[in-house]
Design an enzyme around this catalytic site. Structure first.
Site, PDB file in Angstrom:
ATOM      1  N   ILE A  91     -18.656  -4.257  -0.651  1.00 43.94           N
ATOM      2  CA  ILE A  91     -20.295  -3.735  -0.872  1.00 43.94           C
ATOM      3  C   ILE A  91     -20.545  -3.743   0.566  1.00 43.94           C
ATOM      4  O   ILE A  91     -20.570  -4.666   1.528  1.00 43.94           O
ATOM      5  CB  ILE A  91     -20.886  -4.552  -1.569  1.00 43.94           C
ATOM      6  CG1 ILE A  91     -20.614  -4.514  -3.222  1.00 43.94           C
ATOM      7  CG2 ILE A  91     -22.341  -3.971  -1.336  1.00 43.94           C
ATOM      8  CD1 ILE A  91     -21.134  -5.533  -4.256  1.00 43.94           C
ATOM      9  N   HIS A 107     -14.711   7.646  -6.261  1.00 46.21           N
ATOM     10  CA  HIS A 107     -14.867   6.781  -7.407  1.00 46.21           C
ATOM     11  C   HIS A 107     -14.129   7.163  -8.724  1.00 46.21           C
ATOM     12  O   HIS A 107     -14.514   8.540  -9.063  1.00 46.21           O
ATOM     13  CB  HIS A 107     -16.576   6.594  -7.404  1.00 46.21           C
ATOM     14  CG  HIS A 107     -16.838   5.292  -8.557  1.00 46.21           C
ATOM     15  ND1 HIS A 107     -16.627   4.208  -8.082  1.00 46.21           N
ATOM     16  CD2 HIS A 107     -17.194   5.454  -9.912  1.00 46.21           C
ATOM     17  CE1 HIS A 107     -17.135   3.446  -9.183  1.00 46.21           C
ATOM     18  NE2 HIS A 107     -17.473   4.321 -10.245  1.00 46.21           N
TER      19      HIS A 107
HETATM   20  C1  GRF Z   1      -9.119   4.733  -6.552  1.00 44.81           C
HETATM   21  O1  GRF Z   1      -8.959   4.801  -7.894  1.00 44.81           O
HETATM   22  C2  GRF Z   1     -10.629   4.929  -6.135  1.00 44.81           C
HETATM   23  O2  GRF Z   1     -11.038   5.769  -7.033  1.00 44.81           O
HETATM   24  C3  GRF Z   1     -11.083   3.868  -6.130  1.00 44.81           C
HETATM   25  O3  GRF Z   1     -10.194   2.899  -5.454  1.00 44.81           O
HETATM   26  C4  GRF Z   1      -8.871   3.470  -6.135  1.00 44.81           C
HETATM   27  C5  GRF Z   1      -7.840   3.292  -4.973  1.00 44.81           C
HETATM   28  O4  GRF Z   1      -6.519   3.589  -5.056  1.00 44.81           O
HETATM   29  N1  GRF Z   1     -12.159   3.612  -5.353  1.00 44.81           N
HETATM   30  P1  GRF Z   1      -5.478   3.941  -4.068  1.00 44.81           P
HETATM   31  O5  GRF Z   1      -5.464   2.435  -3.087  1.00 44.81           O
HETATM   32  O6  GRF Z   1      -5.985   5.022  -3.241  1.00 44.81           O
HETATM   33  O7  GRF Z   1      -4.353   4.173  -4.819  1.00 44.81           O
END
Ligand code: GRF
Length: 185
Positions: A91, A107
């Protein structure tokens, strides 16, 4: 050359998708990939692309503010045009958010639904028949900045593995696209 910095905490598949998309580019360079976790697998992925990595562990700081000050001090010398959060599980305080002009995040839900770190579970367990992914600007309010891109899919009948695979597939497609659009128009 536009400079981007990628922040991550874990697996780094989005980092890799962006790295692949810009590796031949003469217009965009990933000048640094920073993790707040020393054992994040994304560090290996970044190294594979020859990207400079930094590790700044939050566990060594007493407060969010102190960590964010150190983060700003670490990233400032890179003079980034864009900061890309790719699974950066922090955060962020205004100290960080106000220090840079362009910060974006991806997200795994159709914001403004299912904010926070359990988005995929909440989205999967809801009785909605669609789910999706959002790319948005980062503000100091969690998962609440302006929406830049969004893609949905029909989640009817998908099991947990299929649902997750669909999310990842969309993320890896839309995040590099948004990065390029923002920097190159
Ligand atoms: C993704 O699903 C993104 O949406 C979220 O964190 C995850 C990261 O995945 N914020 P990665 O480490 O890029 O595989």
């Amino acid at each position: 050359m536009k400079k981007i910095v990628i922040l991550f905490s874990g697996n780094g598949t989005n980092l890799e998708a962006i790295a692949e998309a810009v590796q031949e580019s003469k217009e965009i360079e990933i000048v640094c990939a920073l993790s707040n976790k020393a054992n994040a697998y994304g560090i290996e992925r970044a190294k594979k692309f020859g990207i400079k990595t930094e590790i700044l562990e939050h566990k060594n700081f007493n407060s969010r503010e102190e960590y964010d000050k150190a983060l700003v001090a670490t990233l400032n010398p890179y003079n980034p045009d864009l900061i890309v959060l790719a699974g950066f599980m922090r955060i962020l305080t205004p100290i960080f958010v106000d220090a840079f002009e362009n910060i974006i995040n991806i997200h795994p839900s159709l914001l403004p639904l299912f904010k926070g770190s359990n988005a995929i579970e909440q989205s999967f367990n809801s009785d909605m028949q669609v789910a999706g992914v959002t790319v948005h600007q980062v503000t100091s309010e969690l998962d609440a900045g302006k929406i830049l891109a969004q893609e949905c899919f029909n989640s009817n009948g998908l099991n947990w593995e299929e649902f997750n695979a669909k999310i990842k597939d969309i993320e890896h497609r839309i995040y590099p696209r948004v990065v390029k659009q923002l920097l190159l128009g």
